[in-house]
Design a protein around this motif. Structure first.
Motif, mmCIF file in Angstrom:
data_model
loop_
_atom_site.group_PDB
_atom_site.id
_atom_site.type_symbol
_atom_site.label_atom_id
_atom_site.label_comp_id
_atom_site.label_asym_id
_atom_site.label_seq_id
_atom_site.Cartn_x
_atom_site.Cartn_y
_atom_site.Cartn_z
ATOM 1 N N HIS A 1 0.831 -1.209 0.000
ATOM 2 C CA HIS A 1 0.000 0.000 0.000
ATOM 3 C C HIS A 1 0.862 1.254 0.000
ATOM 4 C CE1 HIS A 1 0.379 0.856 4.395
ATOM 5 N NE2 HIS A 1 0.380 -0.447 4.542
ATOM 6 N N GLU B 1 2.095 -7.311 2.941
ATOM 7 C CA GLU B 1 2.680 -7.108 4.270
ATOM 8 C C GLU B 1 1.922 -7.979 5.293
ATOM 9 O OE1 GLU B 1 1.785 -3.229 5.814
ATOM 10 O OE2 GLU B 1 -0.306 -3.388 5.211
ATOM 11 N N ASP C 1 6.343 0.616 6.795
ATOM 12 C CA ASP C 1 4.906 0.382 6.539
ATOM 13 C C ASP C 1 4.400 1.402 5.531
ATOM 14 O OD1 ASP C 1 2.296 -0.445 6.730
ATOM 15 O OD2 ASP C 1 1.936 0.459 8.677
ATOM 16 N N ASP C 2 4.438 1.121 4.250
ATOM 17 C CA ASP C 2 4.731 -0.135 3.601
ATOM 18 C C ASP C 2 5.530 0.155 2.331
ATOM 19 O OD1 ASP C 2 4.480 -2.895 3.029
ATOM 20 O OD2 ASP C 2 2.546 -2.637 2.072
ATOM 21 N N GLU D 1 -5.142 1.659 2.648
ATOM 22 C CA GLU D 1 -4.989 0.493 3.533
ATOM 23 C C GLU D 1 -5.088 0.901 4.994
ATOM 24 O OE1 GLU D 1 -3.463 -2.551 6.090
ATOM 25 O OE2 GLU D 1 -2.600 -0.559 5.867
ATOM 26 N N GLU D 2 -4.528 2.060 5.310
ATOM 27 C CA GLU D 2 -4.479 2.476 6.715
ATOM 28 C C GLU D 2 -5.847 2.899 7.267
ATOM 29 O OE1 GLU D 2 -2.127 1.843 8.541
ATOM 30 O OE2 GLU D 2 -0.249 1.843 7.403
HETATM 31 ZN ZN LIG Z 1 0.780 -1.415 6.366
#
Ligand SMILES: [Zn+2]
Length: 430
Positions: free
Chosen positions: A84, A177, A116-117, A150-151
């Motif tokens: 992401h 991930e 991340d990420d 994604e977050e």
């Molecule tokens: Zn992530």
């Protein structure tokens, strides 16, 4: 192609520069804009003749990118390499470096997203570039997917892509991930924890309602008091430990009971063993001398993959057992329970690659205690694995949604080697 023909020193320099530049593009929430990050990846791919497509979601500024290396005569569905592009917020004043500087210092790339990420994104990007540059003959397509959102639960990212453009992806397996290599956590040594499943989230709110009144005359049934009692009951309930299959396998690979005790004693790993309840928001009252008629608390609960969410919520209701305190569900899990096998082709390829480049490390299935994009693929029965294949220390992992996030250049190269080798193993024609 053998690894010997790759100039890893050149890859090291190129990957470091790419990660530093990628981090400089602020794709943080609450805006979560990914137009520029997708353009950045698209340009890097295009420079080597790899075409990509930008998928514009219904929300302005939120896009996903898909690039593909095609097999001439595919013998199976594609391998999907996913990461992401969006990142969580960072407050610059608290950091050693500007979180969006992409500072390279002391053998690290610093910045929001390095672990991340975006670091994973660069490992996948480099893998695509190396396959293309070395004209690797493929037996299946290799797809790179870069998502937004994604977050915040992937509404315009992986979830939207799977719901509306699945046919453009339709992979045999997914690498995303969710797990990492770890150093200094287990007596058994370094361990790559490959996530094969993940916890599912239920968000609940306890709401207490009662007559308001003067603070000089408190009574047992006041909304604030009964809410605090309910929360106390819930938080003090000892969690019930349970070995889900992947965690049982992990304990066994890490050496048995001693490993179980190590997992149970560390804040980062104990959630592997039970459902968790975190009190995250409290509100109620408007004046210090008035007992309010309403007060509430919100809880973020993470359930083991095989916990039934309805049974969990009804347990909470029973435990509290106060008719003056309502248990409201804010969010149910957005996917059904799912798990990938740890004897499948991609898992084995990852294991072999990890063991090639880190011969002393143990490779084990595990579950991700957070949420990742992989769940939308797993829910469709596609074996999906979570591994950012560096070897990270506790200090490194503090940067995960924390301060001074960093990725060592050694880990960036190690991860690239592992993603590349695993990709060759499952998608290379030879
Ligand atoms: Zn992530």
């Amino acid at each position: 192609m053998s690894n010997a023909t790759i100039d890893w020193e050149a890859v090291r320099a190129e990957a470091t520069d790419a990660l530093s530049r990628y981090v400089r593009i602020d794709s943080s929430h609450p805006v979560g804009r990914t137009v520029e990050t997708a353009a950045f990846l698209g340009e890097r791919l295009a420079a080597d003749g790899i075409g990509s497509r930008i998928y514009e979601s219904p929300e302005p500024g939120k896009v996903n990118l898909v690039a593909r290396l095609s097999a001439a005569r595919p013998v199976g569905k594609p391998l999907l390499l996913s990461h992401h592009m969006d990142v969580v917020q960072a407050v610059a004043a608290d950091w050693r470096f500007d979180p969006y500087s992409g500072e390279v210092a002391d053998g690290y790339v610093f910045g929001r997203g390095t672990i991340d990420d975006k670091g994973m994104g660069i490992m996948e990007l480099m893998t695509m570039l190396l396959l293309k540059r070395h004209n690797v003959e493929l037996k299946r397509d290799v797809i790179m997917l870069a998502t937004c959102d994604e977050e915040i639960g992937s509404p315009m990212g992986a979830r939207w892509m799977v719901e509306t453009h699945f046919d453009d992806l339709d992979p045999a397996f997914v690498l995303d991930e969710g797990g990492t290599g770890k150093r200094g956590f287990y007596d058994a040594g370094d361990a790559f924890e490959v996530s094969v499943s993940e916890k599912r989230m239920v968000r609940i709110r306890l709401v207490a309602r009662a007559e308001p009144g003067h603070a000089s005359m408190p009574w047992h049934e006041a909304a604030t008091h009964r809410l605090v009692r309910a929360a106390h009951t819930l938080l003090e309930q000892p969690p019930e430990d349970r070995d889900t299959p992947a965690v049982a396998e992990m304990i066994s690979r890490l050496g048995g009971d001693a490993a179980r005790r190590e997992i149970a004693s560390q804040r980062a790993s104990m959630p592997l063993l039970h459902d968790t309840v975190s009190l995250t928001m409290l509100s109620g009252g408007y004046k210090i001398n008035i007992i309010p008629e309403r007060a509430e608390m919100s809880f973020d609960c993470r359930l083991l993959p095989d916990t039934d969410e309805r049974a969990f919520v009804s347990n909470v209701e029973q435990l509290i057992g106060d008719p003056g305190v309502d248990v409201e569900v804010i969010d149910w899990p957005d996917t059904a329970p799912s798990a990938a096998p740890w004897d499948g082709a991609l898992f084995e390829a990852l294991q072999e690659a990890c063991e090639t480049f880190q011969p002393k490390a143990i490779v084990t299935p595990s579950i991700c205690v957070g949420g990742t994009d992989a769940r939308y693929f797993r829910e469709r029965g596609i074996p999906s694995y979570g591994l950012v294949p560096g070897i990270f220390t506790a200090e490194d992992l503090k940067g995960f949604h924390g301060l001074d996030e960093r990725m060592s250049i050694d880990n960036l190269v190690l991860g690239t080697k592992i993603v590349h080798a695993a990709t060759l193993r499952v998608a290379g024609a030879r």
